[in-house]
Write an enzyme that holds these catalytic residues in place. Structure first.
Site, short mmCIF file in Angstrom:
data_model
loop_
_atom_site.label_atom_id
_atom_site.label_comp_id
_atom_site.label_asym_id
_atom_site.label_seq_id
_atom_site.Cartn_x
_atom_site.Cartn_y
_atom_site.Cartn_z
CB SER A 179 -0.85 0.00 1.27
OG SER A 179 -1.43 1.28 1.47
CE1 TYR B 268 -3.11 -1.84 5.69
CE2 TYR B 268 -2.64 0.39 4.96
CZ TYR B 268 -3.08 -0.88 4.68
OH TYR B 268 -3.50 -1.20 3.40
N1 LIG Z 1 -8.72 -1.01 -0.63
C1 LIG Z 1 -7.75 -0.13 -0.67
O1 LIG Z 1 -7.96 1.08 -0.85
C2 LIG Z 1 -6.33 -0.57 -0.52
C3 LIG Z 1 -5.31 0.39 -0.65
C4 LIG Z 1 -3.98 -0.01 -0.50
C5 LIG Z 1 -3.69 -1.34 -0.23
N2 LIG Z 1 -4.70 -2.24 -0.09
C6 LIG Z 1 -4.33 -3.64 0.22
O2 LIG Z 1 -5.05 -4.49 -0.64
C7 LIG Z 1 -5.27 -5.76 0.00
C8 LIG Z 1 -6.70 -6.18 -0.21
O3 LIG Z 1 -7.55 -5.23 0.40
P1 LIG Z 1 -9.08 -5.15 0.05
O4 LIG Z 1 -9.37 -3.71 -0.14
O5 LIG Z 1 -9.43 -6.12 -1.00
O6 LIG Z 1 -9.71 -5.57 1.46
P2 LIG Z 1 -10.87 -6.60 1.87
O7 LIG Z 1 -11.99 -6.50 0.89
O8 LIG Z 1 -11.14 -6.34 3.30
O9 LIG Z 1 -10.18 -8.00 1.67
C9 LIG Z 1 -9.19 -8.45 2.56
C10 LIG Z 1 -9.27 -9.96 2.66
O10 LIG Z 1 -8.29 -10.39 3.61
C11 LIG Z 1 -8.87 -11.40 4.40
N3 LIG Z 1 -8.23 -11.57 5.70
C12 LIG Z 1 -8.14 -10.66 6.71
N4 LIG Z 1 -7.54 -11.22 7.77
C13 LIG Z 1 -7.25 -12.48 7.44
C14 LIG Z 1 -6.63 -13.58 8.11
N5 LIG Z 1 -6.24 -13.48 9.39
N6 LIG Z 1 -6.50 -14.74 7.45
C15 LIG Z 1 -6.91 -14.89 6.18
N7 LIG Z 1 -7.51 -13.90 5.49
C16 LIG Z 1 -7.68 -12.72 6.12
C17 LIG Z 1 -10.31 -10.94 4.56
O11 LIG Z 1 -11.08 -12.01 5.04
P3 LIG Z 1 -12.43 -11.76 5.92
O12 LIG Z 1 -13.40 -11.15 4.96
O13 LIG Z 1 -12.77 -13.13 6.34
O14 LIG Z 1 -12.04 -10.84 7.03
C18 LIG Z 1 -10.61 -10.50 3.14
O15 LIG Z 1 -10.97 -11.61 2.36
C19 LIG Z 1 -4.85 -5.57 1.46
O16 LIG Z 1 -3.60 -6.19 1.65
C20 LIG Z 1 -4.73 -4.06 1.62
O17 LIG Z 1 -3.75 -3.69 2.56
C21 LIG Z 1 -6.01 -1.89 -0.25
#
Ligand SMILES: NC(=O)c1ccc[n+]([C@@H]2O[C@H](COP(=O)([O-])OP(=O)(O)OC[C@H]3O[C@@H](n4cnc5c(N)ncnc54)[C@H](OP(=O)(O)O)[C@@H]3O)[C@@H](O)[C@H]2O)c1
Length: 319
Positions: A158, A183
């Site tokens: 990120s 984070y």
């Molecule tokens: N969205 C943004 O703006 C953004 C920006 C920069 C970076 N990112 C990065 O992109 C990645 C994906 O984010 P996203 O936006 O797609 O978020 P998201 O929709 O919340 O997806 C995250 C996933 O990680 C899973 N997870 C969390 N804790 C876990 C654990 N202990 N074991 C296994 N799985 C786990 C969640 O499962 P549950 O649903 O079961 O909790 C969910 O399936 C992350 O690494 C985030 O840091 C996102």
């Protein structure tokens, strides 16, 4: 050979989607493991990779909701994995290795962001443990399958990495917990992991990348109060997105899918990408790019050693 941390002019950009970057790429016969592949960017990634012909294994800490989310996606399968629990990571890896399959693509997309102070396992800070240590253990334990796949490992980091390097004197925030610094540290760790993995794995034909996907409203923001997101200028009082640079999940998935599959990156690795290109190293004032502290090979080697010590796992050192 190490890859320069400079743009290559891929021709794709912030508005490209995962399907755009996969145009003309046939992934038939390839197996991808996408952590978090049932929500947000991970789900968009699972959809795009399967449409291009890959078989996608989706490790999930909540198997029921994950199975519902991927229902109807041909070529996706769900298995249980909790990244914050090393026992669960070991069990998942053992089940996967027992099938004898190779993994051509691993995308570490799962993550948590800005949660209240939480301790997991032996008292580890939850964001460092889930976002970094869990993925570190997963890739090392799956190494025989990844090595056979001779493909790519992709860490979803990120722009938040810019907030801090690794806090070597207090990696688990025994003092002064700050949800955003924690984070940021975990996201710096994601980049350093890719830098060192690439160094260790490239002679065996496996390359590693890290990336910032962009800003995308997903369940990732679950720990933020509405007021905090309004104050940040992300949403209005009604919850509508107002930040013009926000991407859709399909656009947000594009950089990880590009890093995992693009022939434009053949022979490269160990770099941080954004908007479907390699990013530039930038200084504190810049709103894009990667900071020095996240791509420093010495910091990367030091983090690898610390992660090996904490988890007791290292595929690259004889026991
Ligand atoms: N969205 C943004 O703006 C953004 C920006 C920069 C970076 N990112 C990065 O992109 C990645 C994906 O984010 P996203 O936006 O797609 O978020 P998201 O929709 O919340 O997806 C995250 C996933 O990680 C899973 N997870 C969390 N804790 C876990 C654990 N202990 N074991 C296994 N799985 C786990 C969640 O499962 P549950 O649903 O079961 O909790 C969910 O399936 C992350 O690494 C985030 O840091 C996102």
């Amino acid at each position: 050979m190490s890859t320069p941390q400079h743009k290559i002019g891929s021709g794709f950009g912030a508005r490209s989607t995962a399907d755009d970057v996969l145009h003309g790429i046939d992934l038939s016969g390839q197996l991808a493991i996408v952590t978090g592949g049932y929500s947000g960017l991970g789900l968009a990634t699972t959809r795009a990779l399967t449409r291009a012909g890959a078989h996608v294994v989706v490790p999930a800490r909540r198997v029921g909701p994950a199975s519902q989310a991927v229902e109807g996606i041909d070529g996706a399968e769900v298995d249980e994995l909790d990244l914050s629990d090393l026992g669960s990571v070991r069990a998942f890896a053992e089940r996967f290795l027992a099938t004898g399959r190779s993994a051509e693509i691993v995308i570490n997309s799962a993550g948590i962001m800005a949660c209240p102070e939480t301790r997991v396992g032996p008292g580890w800070e939850a964001q460092f443990a889930t976002n970094h240590l869990g993925h570190y253990a997963l890739v090392n334990l799956l190494w025989p399958a990844i090595a056979r796949g001779r493909g790519r490992v992709v860490s979803v980091s990120s722009a938040g990495h810019r907030r801090t390097g690794i806090r070597w004197d207090d990696v688990h925030f025994e003092h002064d917990y700050d949800k955003w610094v924690a984070y940021g540290q975990s996201k710096t760790a994601n980049v350093l992991f890719a830098v060192h993995l690439d160094r260790l794995a490239r002679d065996q034909g496996v390359r590693a990348f890290a990336l910032h996907p962009g800003g995308i409203l997903t369940p990732l923001q679950r720990h933020l109060a509405k007021e905090e997101m309004v104050a940040a200028g992300w949403i209005d009082e009604e919850g509508n997105p107002v930040e013009p640079s926000f991407k859709t999940p399909e656009q947000g998935a594009a950089t990880q899918v590009w890093a995992a599959t693009s022939p434009q990156l053949a022979g490269m690795g160990g770099v941080y990408c954004e908007d479907c290109d390699i990013a530039e190293v930038t200084s504190a004032a810049a709103r894009s790019g990667v900071r020095d502290h996240a791509v420093d090979p010495e910091q990367a080697a030091r983090l690898w050693a610390l992660s090996a010590e904490l988890t007791g796992i290292d595929a690259f050192t004889a026991p």
